[in-house]
Design an enzyme around this catalytic site. Structure first.
Site, PDB file in Angstrom:
ATOM      1  N   ASN A   7       0.783  -1.094  -0.070  1.00  0.00           N
ATOM      2  CA  ASN A   7       0.275  -0.112  -0.186  1.00  0.00           C
ATOM      3  C   ASN A   7       0.849   1.131  -0.017  1.00  0.00           C
ATOM      4  O   ASN A   7       1.835   1.410   0.836  1.00  0.00           O
ATOM      5  CB  ASN A   7      -0.903  -0.274   1.314  1.00  0.00           C
ATOM      6  N   HIS A  10       1.027   6.333   2.050  1.00  0.00           N
ATOM      7  CA  HIS A  10       1.547   7.090   2.695  1.00  0.00           C
ATOM      8  C   HIS A  10       2.680   7.974   2.051  1.00  0.00           C
ATOM      9  O   HIS A  10       3.442   8.798   2.507  1.00  0.00           O
ATOM     10  CB  HIS A  10       2.041   6.436   4.022  1.00  0.00           C
ATOM     11  N   HIS A  43      -5.705   3.463  -1.163  1.00  0.00           N
ATOM     12  CA  HIS A  43      -7.249   3.736  -0.804  1.00  0.00           C
ATOM     13  C   HIS A  43      -7.682   5.243  -0.831  1.00  0.00           C
ATOM     14  O   HIS A  43      -6.840   6.335  -0.448  1.00  0.00           O
ATOM     15  CB  HIS A  43      -7.072   3.808   0.880  1.00  0.00           C
ATOM     16  N   ARG A  45      -9.546   8.099  -0.376  1.00  0.00           N
ATOM     17  CA  ARG A  45     -10.690   8.495   0.503  1.00  0.00           C
ATOM     18  C   ARG A  45     -11.533   9.684   0.139  1.00  0.00           C
ATOM     19  O   ARG A  45     -11.131  10.203  -0.805  1.00  0.00           O
ATOM     20  CB  ARG A  45      -9.988   8.656   1.917  1.00  0.00           C
ATOM     21  N   ARG A  49      -7.588  12.776   1.355  1.00  0.00           N
ATOM     22  CA  ARG A  49      -6.203  13.296   2.273  1.00  0.00           C
ATOM     23  C   ARG A  49      -5.038  12.739   1.748  1.00  0.00           C
ATOM     24  O   ARG A  49      -3.828  13.337   2.095  1.00  0.00           O
ATOM     25  CB  ARG A  49      -6.446  12.897   3.781  1.00  0.00           C
ATOM     26  N   GLU A  70      -8.646   0.306  -2.355  1.00  0.00           N
ATOM     27  CA  GLU A  70      -9.632   0.314  -1.341  1.00  0.00           C
ATOM     28  C   GLU A  70     -10.564   1.577  -1.335  1.00  0.00           C
ATOM     29  O   GLU A  70     -10.209   2.476  -1.622  1.00  0.00           O
ATOM     30  CB  GLU A  70      -8.799   0.569  -0.042  1.00  0.00           C
ATOM     31  N   THR A 101      -8.203   3.571   8.874  1.00  0.00           N
ATOM     32  CA  THR A 101      -9.218   2.586   8.942  1.00  0.00           C
ATOM     33  C   THR A 101      -9.500   1.988  10.311  1.00  0.00           C
ATOM     34  O   THR A 101      -8.505   1.187  10.787  1.00  0.00           O
ATOM     35  CB  THR A 101      -9.294   1.624   7.596  1.00  0.00           C
ATOM     36  N   GLU A 151     -10.749  -9.645   3.613  1.00  0.00           N
ATOM     37  CA  GLU A 151      -9.376  -9.315   4.107  1.00  0.00           C
ATOM     38  C   GLU A 151      -9.667  -9.195   5.738  1.00  0.00           C
ATOM     39  O   GLU A 151     -10.538  -8.099   6.335  1.00  0.00           O
ATOM     40  CB  GLU A 151      -8.841  -7.845   3.716  1.00  0.00           C
ATOM     41  N   HIS A 191      -3.822  -4.729   8.066  1.00  0.00           N
ATOM     42  CA  HIS A 191      -3.625  -3.504   8.925  1.00  0.00           C
ATOM     43  C   HIS A 191      -2.910  -3.469  10.274  1.00  0.00           C
ATOM     44  O   HIS A 191      -2.739  -4.746  10.838  1.00  0.00           O
ATOM     45  CB  HIS A 191      -5.190  -3.156   9.422  1.00  0.00           C
TER      46      HIS A 191
END
Ligand code: PXP
Length: 239
Positions: A7, A10, A43, A45, A49, A70, A101, A151, A191
């Site tokens: 992922n 970030h 992801h 969102r 963000r 996601e 999340t 998941e 996660h």
């Protein structure tokens, strides 16, 4: 051997902190694939963000492994998914005020809406995974509404601070993985997994894929993304 989905949210978090054009999540995704990532995850969102729609569109063009999107099961996101056509959508809950999340989707409460989203995506030949807590009743609903995969949310295990808590949470994950497999669902996990917590999944062959972001991107500041991905792949190989 389980696969590793990296992922890159970030990388975008860092970019958005300055509102400029770098670092580039797409470049990091390509480097992660070169180092052996089996899939790239982002992801998108509602509040944008970190990842932007432009990132997802570019990733769709350049990712050669699998692109996993996601998203919340909203009509806006479903429209974007049908347009961009990722290989897989992972449906997640989303709250504006959360840092990340915070829990799995509550399929018991939102069964009808999620079933409809699953149908819409599957009709467009997009695989559907549902992010859920390691809860047997939730997994049974995921099976009933015809999801391809689940998941399992590993956050409670990864964040547990006592040995007793850790053990309890791990048992929930093991049982969830076994039930999911029995119901012929693909079983992924993610996660909060880092270079230590990953070792707890030794011998749990029911897990097909780990979805990992923060720890890999964090480590890449010190080692570079290539080494950070290779190190995690090696740990997964040893499970
Ligand atoms: N899986 C899901 C469904 C997530 O929402 C996230 C966080 O974006 C992850 C996996 C990755 O979590 P982490 O960044 O803690 O590795």
């Amino acid at each position: 051997m389980a696969e590793l989905a990296v992922n890159v949210d970030h990388v975008a978090t860092l970019r958005q902190a300055r509102g400029i054009h770098y670092p580039e999540p797409v470049a990091v995704a390509i480097a992660a694939e070169t180092a052996g990532a089996d899939a790239i995850v982002v992801h998108l969102r509602e509040d944008r963000r970190h990842i932007q729609e432009r990132d997802v569109r570019l990733l769709r063009q350049v990712v050669q492994s699998r692109l996993i999107l996601e998203m919340a099961a909203t009509s806006e996101m479903l429209g974007i998914a049908l347009d961009i056509k990722p290989d897989c959508v992972t449906l997640v809950p989303e709250k504006r005020e959360e840092l990340t999340t915070e829990g799995g989707l509550d399929l018991i409460t939102h069964q009808d809406a999620i079933r409809e989203a699953v149908n819409t995506l599957k009709n467009a030949h997009i695989k559907v995974c549902i992010f859920i807590d390691p809860d047997i009743d939730q997994i049974k609903v995921a099976h009933t509404i015809d999801a391809d995969m689940i998941e399992i949310h590993t956050g409670a295990f990864c964040d547990a601070t006592t040995q007793g808590q850790k053990q309890k949470e791990l048992i929930r994950i093991v049982n969830a993985a076994k039930i999911g497999t029995k119901l012929k669902l693909g079983v992924n996990a993610g996660h909060g997994i880092d270079y230590n917590t990953i070792k707890a999944f030794t011998g749990l062959s029911e897990i097909n894929e780990f979805s990992i972001g923060h720890s890999i991107i964090g480590r890449s500041i010190l080692t570079g993304i290539d080494q950070a991905v290779r190190d995690m792949k090696q740990l997964i190989k040893e499970l």
